[in-house]
Design a protein around this motif. Sequence first.
Motif, PDB file in Angstrom:
ATOM      1  N   LEU A 154       0.839  -1.211   0.000  1.00 26.32           N
ATOM      2  CA  LEU A 154       0.000   0.000   0.000  1.00 26.32           C
ATOM      3  C   LEU A 154       0.870   1.255   0.000  1.00 26.32           C
ATOM      4  CD1 LEU A 154      -2.880  -0.827   2.507  1.00 26.32           C
ATOM      5  CD2 LEU A 154      -3.103  -0.291   0.093  1.00 26.32           C
ATOM      6  N   TRP A 155       1.882   1.232   0.863  1.00 23.06           N
ATOM      7  CA  TRP A 155       2.803   2.377   0.957  1.00 23.06           C
ATOM      8  C   TRP A 155       3.495   2.606  -0.395  1.00 23.06           C
ATOM      9  CZ3 TRP A 155       7.117   2.821   5.286  1.00 23.06           C
ATOM     10  CH2 TRP A 155       7.541   4.149   5.361  1.00 23.06           C
ATOM     11  N   LEU A 156       3.884   1.510  -0.987  1.00 21.99           N
ATOM     12  CA  LEU A 156       4.581   1.563  -2.271  1.00 21.99           C
ATOM     13  C   LEU A 156       3.673   2.159  -3.359  1.00 21.99           C
ATOM     14  CD1 LEU A 156       7.319   0.727  -3.300  1.00 21.99           C
ATOM     15  CD2 LEU A 156       6.398  -1.506  -3.853  1.00 21.99           C
ATOM     16  N   CYS A 157       2.430   1.714  -3.359  1.00 23.54           N
ATOM     17  CA  CYS A 157       1.469   2.230  -4.347  1.00 23.54           C
ATOM     18  C   CYS A 157       1.291   3.730  -4.154  1.00 23.54           C
ATOM     19  CB  CYS A 157       0.115   1.557  -4.177  1.00 23.54           C
ATOM     20  SG  CYS A 157      -0.003   0.033  -5.064  1.00 23.54           S
ATOM     21  N   TYR A 158       1.147   4.132  -2.883  1.00 23.56           N
ATOM     22  CA  TYR A 158       0.946   5.554  -2.590  1.00 23.56           C
ATOM     23  C   TYR A 158       2.140   6.367  -3.096  1.00 23.56           C
ATOM     24  CZ  TYR A 158       0.815   9.918  -0.049  1.00 23.56           C
ATOM     25  OH  TYR A 158       0.842  11.243   0.258  1.00 23.56           O
ATOM     26  N   LEU A 159       3.343   5.881  -2.761  1.00 20.87           N
ATOM     27  CA  LEU A 159       4.561   6.590  -3.182  1.00 20.87           C
ATOM     28  C   LEU A 159       4.652   6.671  -4.702  1.00 20.87           C
ATOM     29  CD1 LEU A 159       7.503   5.391  -0.910  1.00 20.87           C
ATOM     30  CD2 LEU A 159       6.734   7.722  -1.271  1.00 20.87           C
ATOM     31  N   SER A 160       4.369   5.538  -5.315  1.00 16.90           N
ATOM     32  CA  SER A 160       4.477   5.441  -6.770  1.00 16.90           C
ATOM     33  C   SER A 160       3.546   6.451  -7.444  1.00 16.90           C
ATOM     34  CB  SER A 160       4.116   4.011  -7.169  1.00 16.90           C
ATOM     35  OG  SER A 160       4.144   3.860  -8.522  1.00 16.90           O
ATOM     36  N   ILE A 161       2.300   6.488  -6.996  1.00 17.44           N
ATOM     37  CA  ILE A 161       1.315   7.387  -7.607  1.00 17.44           C
ATOM     38  C   ILE A 161       1.642   8.837  -7.261  1.00 17.44           C
ATOM     39  CG2 ILE A 161      -1.124   8.057  -7.535  1.00 17.44           C
ATOM     40  CD1 ILE A 161      -1.661   4.977  -7.293  1.00 17.44           C
ATOM     41  N   SER A 162       2.094   9.056  -6.027  1.00 20.14           N
ATOM     42  CA  SER A 162       2.425  10.419  -5.616  1.00 20.14           C
ATOM     43  C   SER A 162       3.575  10.976  -6.474  1.00 20.14           C
ATOM     44  CB  SER A 162       2.796  10.394  -4.134  1.00 20.14           C
ATOM     45  OG  SER A 162       3.531  11.503  -3.785  1.00 20.14           O
ATOM     46  N   ILE A 163       4.612  10.170  -6.665  1.00 21.32           N
ATOM     47  CA  ILE A 163       5.747  10.626  -7.497  1.00 21.32           C
ATOM     48  C   ILE A 163       5.267  10.886  -8.922  1.00 21.32           C
ATOM     49  CG2 ILE A 163       7.989   9.953  -8.479  1.00 21.32           C
ATOM     50  CD1 ILE A 163       8.406   8.260  -5.893  1.00 21.32           C
ATOM     51  N   ALA A 164       4.436   9.952  -9.422  1.00 23.40           N
ATOM     52  CA  ALA A 164       3.949  10.086 -10.804  1.00 23.40           C
ATOM     53  C   ALA A 164       3.132  11.359 -10.976  1.00 23.40           C
ATOM     54  CB  ALA A 164       3.103   8.871 -11.168  1.00 23.40           C
ATOM     55  N   GLN A 165       2.239  11.629 -10.033  1.00 26.24           N
ATOM     56  CA  GLN A 165       1.362  12.806 -10.162  1.00 26.24           C
ATOM     57  C   GLN A 165       2.176  14.093 -10.066  1.00 26.24           C
ATOM     58  OE1 GLN A 165      -1.656  12.941 -10.997  1.00 26.24           O
ATOM     59  NE2 GLN A 165      -2.534  10.942 -10.618  1.00 26.24           N
ATOM     60  N   LYS A 166       3.103  14.132  -9.099  1.00 21.98           N
ATOM     61  CA  LYS A 166       3.886  15.360  -8.916  1.00 21.98           C
ATOM     62  C   LYS A 166       4.769  15.623 -10.137  1.00 21.98           C
ATOM     63  CE  LYS A 166       4.080  15.288  -3.877  1.00 21.98           C
ATOM     64  NZ  LYS A 166       4.859  14.772  -2.754  1.00 21.98           N
ATOM     65  N   THR A 167       5.393  14.547 -10.634  1.00 17.02           N
ATOM     66  CA  THR A 167       6.295  14.718 -11.785  1.00 17.02           C
ATOM     67  C   THR A 167       5.507  15.152 -13.019  1.00 17.02           C
ATOM     68  OG1 THR A 167       7.576  12.921 -10.856  1.00 17.02           O
ATOM     69  CG2 THR A 167       8.138  13.578 -13.081  1.00 17.02           C
ATOM     70  N   THR A 168       4.349  14.535 -13.211  1.00 14.82           N
ATOM     71  CA  THR A 168       3.546  14.876 -14.386  1.00 14.82           C
ATOM     72  C   THR A 168       3.016  16.304 -14.280  1.00 14.82           C
ATOM     73  OG1 THR A 168       2.889  12.579 -14.416  1.00 14.82           O
ATOM     74  CG2 THR A 168       1.683  14.033 -15.855  1.00 14.82           C
ATOM     75  N   ASN A 169       2.631  16.675 -13.067  1.00 15.76           N
ATOM     76  CA  ASN A 169       2.141  18.037 -12.855  1.00 15.76           C
ATOM     77  C   ASN A 169       3.224  19.044 -13.225  1.00 15.76           C
ATOM     78  OD1 ASN A 169       0.423  20.056 -11.965  1.00 15.76           O
ATOM     79  ND2 ASN A 169       1.348  20.060  -9.940  1.00 15.76           N
ATOM     80  N   ARG A 170       4.441  18.746 -12.773  1.00 13.19           N
ATOM     81  CA  ARG A 170       5.575  19.641 -13.079  1.00 13.19           C
ATOM     82  C   ARG A 170       5.810  19.683 -14.589  1.00 13.19           C
ATOM     83  NH1 ARG A 170      11.246  20.157 -11.488  1.00 13.19           N
ATOM     84  NH2 ARG A 170      11.903  21.770 -12.928  1.00 13.19           N
ATOM     85  N   LEU A 171       5.717  18.511 -15.213  1.00  7.28           N
ATOM     86  CA  LEU A 171       5.954  18.430 -16.661  1.00  7.28           C
ATOM     87  C   LEU A 171       4.908  19.258 -17.423  1.00  7.28           C
ATOM     88  CD1 LEU A 171       7.863  16.897 -18.586  1.00  7.28           C
ATOM     89  CD2 LEU A 171       6.132  15.141 -18.757  1.00  7.28           C
ATOM     90  N   ARG A 172       3.643  19.103 -17.019  1.00  7.82           N
ATOM     91  CA  ARG A 172       2.564  19.864 -17.672  1.00  7.82           C
ATOM     92  C   ARG A 172       2.809  21.366 -17.515  1.00  7.82           C
ATOM     93  NH1 ARG A 172      -1.662  15.983 -16.182  1.00  7.82           N
ATOM     94  NH2 ARG A 172      -1.654  16.886 -14.122  1.00  7.82           N
ATOM     95  N   LYS A 173       3.173  21.773 -16.294  1.00  7.36           N
ATOM     96  CA  LYS A 173       3.412  23.201 -16.043  1.00  7.36           C
ATOM     97  C   LYS A 173       4.565  23.688 -16.911  1.00  7.36           C
ATOM     98  CE  LYS A 173       1.949  23.836 -11.255  1.00  7.36           C
ATOM     99  NZ  LYS A 173       2.460  23.904  -9.882  1.00  7.36           N
ATOM    100  N   ASP A 174       5.621  22.854 -17.004  1.00  3.13           N
ATOM    101  CA  ASP A 174       6.793  23.267 -17.778  1.00  3.13           C
ATOM    102  C   ASP A 174       6.467  23.384 -19.269  1.00  3.13           C
ATOM    103  OD1 ASP A 174       8.164  23.387 -15.465  1.00  3.13           O
ATOM    104  OD2 ASP A 174       9.383  21.593 -15.770  1.00  3.13           O
ATOM    105  N   VAL A 175       5.640  22.454 -19.757  1.00  4.83           N
ATOM    106  CA  VAL A 175       5.240  22.529 -21.177  1.00  4.83           C
ATOM    107  C   VAL A 175       4.481  23.834 -21.402  1.00  4.83           C
ATOM    108  CG1 VAL A 175       3.740  21.516 -22.957  1.00  4.83           C
ATOM    109  CG2 VAL A 175       5.169  20.030 -21.580  1.00  4.83           C
ATOM    110  N   HIS A 176       3.556  24.114 -20.493  1.00  9.87           N
ATOM    111  CA  HIS A 176       2.744  25.329 -20.601  1.00  9.87           C
ATOM    112  C   HIS A 176       3.635  26.565 -20.539  1.00  9.87           C
ATOM    113  CE1 HIS A 176      -0.227  28.310 -18.877  1.00  9.87           C
ATOM    114  NE2 HIS A 176      -0.787  27.930 -20.003  1.00  9.87           N
ATOM    115  N   HIS A 177       4.544  26.571 -19.562  1.00 14.44           N
ATOM    116  CA  HIS A 177       5.429  27.719 -19.378  1.00 14.44           C
ATOM    117  C   HIS A 177       6.328  27.886 -20.592  1.00 14.44           C
ATOM    118  CE1 HIS A 177       8.991  29.862 -17.722  1.00 14.44           C
ATOM    119  NE2 HIS A 177       8.025  30.613 -17.248  1.00 14.44           N
TER     120      HIS A 177
END
Lengths: 572, 226
Positions: free
Chosen positions: A72-95
Amino acid sequence: MFHSYAVRLKPHARSIALAILLLAADVAVQSVFPLLMGRMVSEGVWLGNRAAIRDIGALMLMLTVLSCGVGLWLCYLSISIAQKTTNRLRKDVHHHALSLSLGQLEKMTNGELLTRAMGDSQVTMQFFSQMLMMLFKPLLLVVAGIGLLIGIHPRFSVVFVTLVPVQALLLFLFTRWMSPVFKRMQTHVEGMNTAMQEALDAIRTVKAYGGEETEARRFDKPSRSLWQDSMQIQRAIALLNPSMLLLMNLGTLLLLWLSSRLSFGGQLDAGQTMAALSYVQQVMMAILLMGQFFPTLSRVKVSAKRLEAFFAIRDDVPDGAAALSAEALEWSFTEVGFAYPGQNGFSLSGLNLTLPQGAFWAVVGPVGCGKSTFASLFPRFYDPTAGQIRLNGVPLADYSLQSLRQKVILVVQESDFSSETIADNIRYGFAATQEAVAAAARVAQLDDTISALPLGYETPMQENGLSFSGGQRQCLAIARALLRKPRVLILDASTTSVDLLTEAKLYAALREAHPGMTLLVIGQRIATLAGADQMMMMERGRVVGMGRHADLLRTCEPYAAMCRSQCLEAEP
Amino acid sequence: MMMNGDPRAQAGGARERYPFRQKRLLLRQMLTAAYLKPAARNALLISCVFTAALNVAIPPLIGQLVEMIVHLPQTGAIGLEGIARGITLLVGLYLFTSALGYGQGLLGASLSQKQAYRLREAIYGKLLHLPVVDTDTHAHGDLMSRTLNDVETASQLVIQVLCGLVLSSLTAVCSIAFIAALNRDIALFTLASAAVSMLLSLAISGKVFRAVGESFVKMIFAFSLN
C-alpha cells in the motif's frame, strides 16, 4: 531521450530511494512465500505435523500483513511521485509554450501544443505510476525467483534458458514494431485537437456558411487514422498477451516434467516440488506483467522524444539582461526591415524614424501594407530581420522582455477574455483596486455600460467575452492595457468596431488622462486620426509619407487618395 | 452600447434538465448494443465462457500432476508415463486457451476501437449542430475533453466490461462451485474473502467511480440531448 523526465524526477530522489527500499522488502517477502509453503508441505502436511503447519502458517500470515502494508505504501509513493512529476511536466510545457516567440508558436498548431501538454504528459503519468509495480517489481521478482528456483535444483535453470529469451525477443519485436505507430497516433490526436479547436473558435463562421459537414470531414480524417492505428496496436497486443501467457504456461509444464524426472530419481520431495512450481509461476507471472507494461513503455518513448523536441525549441526572440526603468522612451528605427519565415521578399523595409515620448502617432495605409508587423516590433513580438531598433540609444534586444512589455503594451484587434468577472478580465493578473479598474474603464468609454449592469464589475463574462459586443470587447481590451499605466500604448486596429463618436471621445480621454504616454494608433479612419501629432502613410512595407494631416494631404498622393475615398477633402 | 444578455443566466442551465431515467437510458445505450454487432458480441461472450471453463478445469489437472509427481517413488515408470500424457493434454488445453485469448483480444479491440471512432464522430457531429449559445456557454476545453478523453475512457470500458468483468465473474463463480464440491468450508471461506475484497474495492473506488460516471453522463448530455 528521457532527460526531460530525469530532471523532473530529481526533486523526488528521497521518495524514489524509499520506494526502492520498500520494493526490495516487498519482493523479499513475496519470494520467501514459496519456500515457506514448501516447508509447510515437507515438514507439516507430508509428515502430519500440525505444530509445524500452525507455526509456518502464522509466519506466512504475518508476512502477508507486512507485505500488504508495504504494498500500500509503495502504491501511494508510486502514484504520488507520478502525479507530482507529471504536474511539473505539464506546467513546464505550458510555461515553455508561453515563453516562445510568436514566430515559433505560429509554426505549431494549438492541437500540437495541447497534445504535448495533455496527451504526452498523460502517457508520462501512466508510465511513472506503473513503472514501479509493473516494471521494477516484476524485474526483481524474476531475478529473485530464478535464483531461488536454481537454489532448489540447478536443473530448473533449463526452464528460463529455454523460455525467457523467447519472451524477451517477443517484447523487443513488439516495442520496435509499435513505436512508429504510437508516434503516428499522437499526430492524429494533434490533428483532432486542432480541427476541433479551430471549429469551436470559428463556430459562427461554421454556422453562417453551413460548414458543419466540411468540419466533420476535417475531423474524420485524423479520427479515422487514429482508429486504424489503434487497431494495429490492439491487434499486436491481442497477439502479445496470449503468447506471453502461453510461454508462461509452457514453463510451468516444463518445470513439472523436470520435477517428475528429479522426483523419479529421488532428488526432489513434495515440498520442493510445490515451492519450485510457485517460483516458476512467480517468475512467469512477473514476465507477463512486464509484457503488459511494454505497450506503455513503447508509447512513453514516443512521448519522451516529442517532449524533448519541444523543450529543445529555443526562443528566436532572446531575452535581454538590461531592465528598462526609464520613464521617457525615445525610439529610433534605422533601415529596419522584416520578413516572415519562408516569405519571399520583405513585409517591411527601409524604415527610418524617430518616435519621441508622449507623441500621438497614427499609422495608416491599405490592407497588407505592414502596419501590424510594424506595431509588433515595439514589444518585440518579432525582431527585425534587417536594420536596428534602438530605445534610448540602446539596442532594443538588450532589454529584458518583461520590463519592456510592462512599459510597451500592444492592444490587438481581437483580444481574448476568460469566463471570469469583468473586473478580473480587466485586471488579468494585475493587482489593482476596484477604483483603478473603474478609472481605466472610464477612459476606455466603458464605465457607464458596466456600472449599469446589475452586478456591475462583478458580472461574469462568457468565454471570449461573447456577452459583449465587438466594440465593447475592444474597449475592454484598452481598459486592460490602461490599468497597467504603459509608457507606450499601441492600438493595432483595436477600435475598428467602436463607433466614430466613441472613438473620438476615447482618443481625447486617452490624451487627457495619460498626457505623457506615447500613443501609436494603427487604423484606417482618417476622421478620428487626423488630430495625431504625426501621420505615417505606409504602402507595401514602406513609409510613403509622414507629417501632419494637412501636410500629407498636399504632399502624399496615396494619403490624399485614401482621404478622398473616405469623403474627406479638407482638414476635419 | 447594450450587453448581449446575462451570461450567468445562460451558463449552467443545461445540467438540470435531464431526469435520472434518461441518464440510465443513455448509459445503457452507450454500454450495450448501441455500436456493437450482435454476432460479434455473442462470439466474444461465448469465447469468455469457454475461457472461464478452462480456467476452472486446468488447475485441478495440474494438482493431479503434482500429486502424481509426489507419488512417483511409489508408482515408478507407469507414473512417469501418466505424467507425460497429462502434460501433453495440458499443452493442448493451453494452446486452445491462448487461441481463445487471441480471438477475444481481436474482437474486443475491434469493438472498442470502432466504438470509440463512431462515438467520436457522433459526438463531434452533434457538437457542430448545437445552437451557438451552447458552445458559448461551455468552456471549449471542457467540450474538447469530453469528445476526446471521455470517449477513450468509454471505449476502454467496453473491453473491461465485455471481457474482463464477464470472464472474471464466470471464473469466480465456477471456481467457488468447484471448491464447494471438494470442501464446503473452504468454499465458504473463499466466498467470504471475495465478498470482503469486493466491498473494500467498492468502498475505495466508489467516489472515483461516481466522479467518472458523472463526467461520463455530462458528456452524453452535453451532446445528445441539447
